[in-house]
Design a protein around this motif. Structure first.
Motif, short mmCIF file in Angstrom:
data_model
loop_
_atom_site.label_atom_id
_atom_site.label_comp_id
_atom_site.label_asym_id
_atom_site.label_seq_id
_atom_site.Cartn_x
_atom_site.Cartn_y
_atom_site.Cartn_z
N SER A 32 0.72 -1.23 -0.06
CA SER A 32 0.13 -0.15 -0.02
C SER A 32 0.90 1.34 0.08
O SER A 32 2.20 1.32 0.56
N TYR A 33 0.47 2.35 -0.44
CA TYR A 33 1.06 3.43 -0.64
C TYR A 33 0.24 4.80 -0.26
O TYR A 33 -0.77 4.98 -0.48
N ASP A 34 0.92 5.51 0.67
CA ASP A 34 0.43 6.87 1.29
C ASP A 34 1.46 7.72 1.00
O ASP A 34 2.40 7.64 1.51
N GLU A 46 2.94 0.53 5.51
CA GLU A 46 2.64 0.05 4.52
C GLU A 46 2.11 -1.29 4.89
O GLU A 46 2.39 -2.10 5.91
N GLU A 47 1.22 -1.87 4.15
CA GLU A 47 0.42 -2.92 4.16
C GLU A 47 1.08 -3.97 2.97
O GLU A 47 0.84 -3.58 1.84
N TRP A 49 0.12 -6.14 0.15
CA TRP A 49 -1.02 -6.31 -0.84
C TRP A 49 -0.99 -7.68 -1.66
O TRP A 49 -1.89 -8.29 -1.89
N ALA A 201 -5.95 -5.63 2.13
CA ALA A 201 -7.19 -4.84 1.63
C ALA A 201 -7.45 -5.11 0.09
O ALA A 201 -8.38 -4.77 -0.35
N LEU A 202 -6.20 -5.34 -0.45
CA LEU A 202 -6.17 -5.46 -1.96
C LEU A 202 -7.28 -6.93 -2.20
O LEU A 202 -8.16 -6.87 -3.12
N GLY A 214 -7.23 1.21 -5.22
CA GLY A 214 -6.22 1.72 -4.43
C GLY A 214 -4.79 2.29 -4.83
O GLY A 214 -4.66 1.81 -6.20
N HIS A 215 -4.00 2.83 -4.20
CA HIS A 215 -2.87 3.47 -4.87
C HIS A 215 -1.44 2.47 -4.35
O HIS A 215 -1.62 2.21 -2.72
N ALA A 216 -0.75 1.96 -4.72
CA ALA A 216 0.49 0.97 -4.42
C ALA A 216 1.70 1.50 -5.01
O ALA A 216 1.66 2.18 -5.94
N GLU A 233 5.23 3.33 -8.55
CA GLU A 233 4.04 3.48 -7.83
C GLU A 233 2.95 3.91 -8.55
O GLU A 233 3.19 4.99 -9.60
#
Length: 245
Positions: A32-34, A46-47, A49, A201-202, A214-216, A233
């Motif tokens: 995951s990307y924030d 990060e998670e 995915w 989450a994915l 989502g954004h990854a 990304e």
């Protein structure tokens, strides 16, 4: 007869240790990307995915330079430019190739250069300020070697000297105008992740049929499952069942 058991390889990726017993070892991990957390150097958000066996088109050719339309104002064409103008009148357009615009100072001396690549002459017309000169419309791509996005002429400069790739003379022009057109932003070539095992989450988004996946960010894994390099990304846009199972 004794049968051998497949060896188990441990893979560390993001926030979890993952075990892989298949023949295809994952080469990439999708996290995951924030953007805000990344900018503030926050760790641990990060998670994991997905683990991915391979990535396709990750190193695709870069986009060709964006083309633009320009007017060479107050031109006295020579050589190949003059021939291309004549041909464009008969055929609608004509290729010219590489075009160098030498920027001149008030004394007519060269101070800098600006380049257009893969130029085509689209047409011409009389110059409103001097009927002995022509305004020539061309299409081309700005060279990546240009020092600026637009050639800056010094005060009292007479304009530009026009040259070919080998320095051959193509005339002069008093000014350059960029005809700006409304065009959609070009899309980056997509990257396909092959043989992915989604989770977190994915996996929930795929199972529930959500359109916004989502954004990854994608990281490359080394031989021992450690992340060794950030690859790319972006937004996840679509998925299909894998031929790998």
């Amino acid at each position: 007869m004794r049968t051998s058991q497949p060896s188990t390889q441990r893979w560390w990726s993001g926030d979890a240790e993952v075990r892989d017993t298949g023949a295809d070892r994952p080469a990439y991990v999708l996290l995951s990307y924030d953007q805000e957390a990344e900018f503030n150097c926050e760790g641990g958000y990060e998670e994991t995915w997905a683990l991915c066996v391979n990535a396709e088109d990750l190193f695709a050719d870069p986009r060709p330079p964006e083309r633009g339309t320009y007017e060479l104002l107050g031109c006295a064409p020579e050589g190949d430019l003059e021939a291309a103008v004549t041909r464009a009148r008969a055929e609608g357009s004509a290729p010219l190739g590489f075009l160098v615009l030498e920027i001149l100072d008030a004394k007519g001396e060269r101070v800098h250069e600006w380049y257009l690549e893969d130029v085509r002459v689209l047409g011409d017309g009389p110059c409103a300020r001097d009927l002995s000169l022509r305004d020539i419309t061309v299409e081309g791509a700005e060279s990546v070697h240009n020092a600026s996005g637009y050639p800056q002429r010094p005060s009292l400069s007479p304009g530009f000297r026009l040259l070919g790739a080998e320095g051959e003379r193509r005339g002069t022009c008093k000014d350059l105008a960029h005809i700006r057109e409304e065009r959609p932003d070009p899309l980056e070539p997509p990257v396909r992740l092959l043989g992915c095992s989604p989770r977190g989450a994915l996996l929930h988004a795929l199972n529930s049929g959500e359109e916004d996946l989502g954004h990854a960010k994608l990281l490359r894994l080394g031989a021992h499952g450690r992340t060794i390099q950030s690859a790319v990304e972006g937004e996840l846009t679509a998925w299909i069942p894998s031929t790998r199972g």
